[in-house]
Design a protein around this motif. Structure first.
Motif, PDB file in Angstrom:
ATOM      1  N   HIS A 174       0.854  -1.182   0.000  1.00  0.00           N
ATOM      2  CA  HIS A 174       0.000   0.000   0.000  1.00  0.00           C
ATOM      3  C   HIS A 174       0.891   1.234   0.000  1.00  0.00           C
ATOM      4  CE1 HIS A 174      -3.995   1.700   0.379  1.00  0.00           C
ATOM      5  NE2 HIS A 174      -3.550   2.549   1.303  1.00  0.00           N
ATOM      6  N   LEU A 175       0.617   2.170  -0.908  1.00  0.00           N
ATOM      7  CA  LEU A 175       1.385   3.398  -1.053  1.00  0.00           C
ATOM      8  C   LEU A 175       0.543   4.579  -0.575  1.00  0.00           C
ATOM      9  CD1 LEU A 175       2.663   2.745  -4.702  1.00  0.00           C
ATOM     10  CD2 LEU A 175       3.688   1.958  -2.544  1.00  0.00           C
ATOM     11  N   ILE A 176       1.146   5.487   0.219  1.00  0.00           N
ATOM     12  CA  ILE A 176       0.410   6.613   0.786  1.00  0.00           C
ATOM     13  C   ILE A 176       1.252   7.879   0.693  1.00  0.00           C
ATOM     14  CG2 ILE A 176      -0.879   7.463   2.783  1.00  0.00           C
ATOM     15  CD1 ILE A 176      -0.798   4.700   3.979  1.00  0.00           C
ATOM     16  N   ILE A 177       0.576   8.994   0.395  1.00  0.00           N
ATOM     17  CA  ILE A 177       1.237  10.296   0.420  1.00  0.00           C
ATOM     18  C   ILE A 177       0.191  11.359   0.747  1.00  0.00           C
ATOM     19  CG2 ILE A 177       0.893  10.774  -2.049  1.00  0.00           C
ATOM     20  CD1 ILE A 177       3.795  11.983  -1.989  1.00  0.00           C
ATOM     21  N   GLY A 178       0.620  12.460   1.359  1.00  0.00           N
ATOM     22  CA  GLY A 178      -0.265  13.584   1.609  1.00  0.00           C
ATOM     23  C   GLY A 178      -0.371  14.461   0.374  1.00  0.00           C
ATOM     24  N   ALA A 179      -1.580  14.921   0.081  1.00  0.00           N
ATOM     25  CA  ALA A 179      -1.779  15.766  -1.100  1.00  0.00           C
ATOM     26  C   ALA A 179      -0.966  17.054  -1.011  1.00  0.00           C
ATOM     27  CB  ALA A 179      -3.263  16.093  -1.257  1.00  0.00           C
ATOM     28  N   ASN A 180      -0.699  17.522   0.215  1.00  0.00           N
ATOM     29  CA  ASN A 180       0.039  18.771   0.403  1.00  0.00           C
ATOM     30  C   ASN A 180       1.510  18.531   0.751  1.00  0.00           C
ATOM     31  OD1 ASN A 180      -2.428  19.962   0.009  1.00  0.00           O
ATOM     32  ND2 ASN A 180      -2.775  20.436   2.167  1.00  0.00           N
ATOM     33  N   ASP A 181       2.014  17.356   0.445  1.00  0.00           N
ATOM     34  CA  ASP A 181       3.435  17.069   0.718  1.00  0.00           C
ATOM     35  C   ASP A 181       4.293  17.951  -0.192  1.00  0.00           C
ATOM     36  OD1 ASP A 181       6.024  15.972   0.956  1.00  0.00           O
ATOM     37  OD2 ASP A 181       5.203  14.015   1.479  1.00  0.00           O
ATOM     38  N   SER A 182       4.972  18.912   0.419  1.00  0.00           N
ATOM     39  CA  SER A 182       5.713  19.908  -0.355  1.00  0.00           C
ATOM     40  C   SER A 182       7.196  19.588  -0.463  1.00  0.00           C
ATOM     41  CB  SER A 182       5.544  21.294   0.276  1.00  0.00           C
ATOM     42  OG  SER A 182       6.015  21.282   1.614  1.00  0.00           O
ATOM     43  N   ASN A 183       7.531  18.312  -0.318  1.00  0.00           N
ATOM     44  CA  ASN A 183       8.921  17.858  -0.459  1.00  0.00           C
ATOM     45  C   ASN A 183       9.821  18.315   0.676  1.00  0.00           C
ATOM     46  OD1 ASN A 183       8.477  16.432  -2.859  1.00  0.00           O
ATOM     47  ND2 ASN A 183       8.589  18.314  -4.035  1.00  0.00           N
ATOM     48  N   GLN A 184       9.231  18.515   1.854  1.00  0.00           N
ATOM     49  CA  GLN A 184      10.033  18.824   3.039  1.00  0.00           C
ATOM     50  C   GLN A 184      11.073  17.727   3.255  1.00  0.00           C
ATOM     51  OE1 GLN A 184       7.666  19.111   6.598  1.00  0.00           O
ATOM     52  NE2 GLN A 184       9.403  18.859   7.955  1.00  0.00           N
ATOM     53  N   GLY A 185      12.328  18.123   3.371  1.00  0.00           N
ATOM     54  CA  GLY A 185      13.390  17.162   3.644  1.00  0.00           C
ATOM     55  C   GLY A 185      13.831  16.339   2.452  1.00  0.00           C
TER      56      GLY A 185
END
Length: 265
Positions: A187-198
């Motif tokens: 299962h793959l998960i990501i936040g829609a607002n993931d702004s590439n922090q780090g």
């Protein structure tokens, strides 16, 4: 199995890894303490917040009576300023796949647990670990959740390790576990607002530099989409979630992961 009634006080602990005290782990025991309950291995991101990573699954541990083990892979293990070794399963003198398996064996021995099903979760840098470990050890797992990795390895035998899997056995001492992968829920998960922090860019002087580092895309969203496409082409059919209103955050991703794992259970 669901537990009902009043709130349950979970039994937790932490200790150095006795065979190699440079490393450590923390755990939550299944409320029933039964030796046959499933195990969730939860791997921290680059912040090394393994206690928070463990605790992010308290509700799942309570609801479904499972054990949780959260390893700590510190930075500066073999060279000052180097923190990425665990993400790629290797650095000089440390085999992180073997290390994880040793930690799991020690945890099971400490509490007289059986060889119950093991699920794997990784967030951010830990998602890189979880993905690459699953590629070589899928047969040891009952499911894997990959949450917001900064870089991915595609199942591409023409693309050199680590962006692809060409040369993986020479790099890690293990081939792709093709048979195990066929049976492994992912299962793959990501936040829609993931702004590439780090998000890390590795230059030619970095131990893990690859000229193909950006082949899967320029950001986490593109890279996770490329991973899904690669797994789809290999017949694995992973689940995929993009969480509205969520950035690069452990809590909401762990909650979504809990739901996925609960469905597998």
């Amino acid at each position: 199995m669901r537990l009902g009634g009043d709130a349950i006080a979970l039994e937790k602990g932490a200790a150095d890894h006795e065979p190699d005290p440079r490393f450590a782990s923390a755990w939550t025991l299944a409320p029933s303490r039964r030796p046959d309950r499933p195990l969730l291995i939860a791997v921290h991101g680059s912040a090394r917040d393994h206690l928070q990573t463990r605790d992010a699954f308290d509700n799942l541990a309570t609801r479904r009576d499972i054990h949780v083990l959260a390893p700590l892979f510190p930075s500066d293990v073999t060279r000052l300023g180097y923190s990425d070794g665990y993400k790629f399963l290797r650095e000089p003198g440390v085999d992180y796949a073997m290390l994880l398996e040793s930690m799991v064996a020690a945890f099971r021995a400490r509490f007289a647990l059986g060889s119950q099903p093991a699920y794997l979760f990784g967030f951010s840098g830990g998602a890189q670990f979880a993905l690459r470990y699953a590629l070589v050890a899928a047969g040891k797992l009952s499911g894997a959740v990959i949450a917001a990795p900064g870089a991915v390895t595609l199942l591409d035998a023409e693309l050199p390790w680590w962006p692809g899997v060409a040369g993986i056995e020479q790099a890690l001492g293990r081939p792709v576990d093709a048979q195990g992968l066929k049976q492994l829920p992912v299962h793959l998960i990501i936040g829609a607002n993931d702004s590439n922090q780090g998000l890390v860019a590795r230059g030619p002087d970095h131990p893990d530099y690859s000229p193909f580092a950006d082949v899967a895309g320029a950001d986490r969203h593109q890279r996770l989409a490329a991973l899904k496409e690669s797994l789809d082409k290999s017949g694995l059919k992973p689940g995929f979630e993009c969480l509205d209103g969520v950035g690069h955050e452990l809590g909401p991703l762990a909650e979504a992961a809990s739901n996925a794992i609960e469905n597998w259970l």
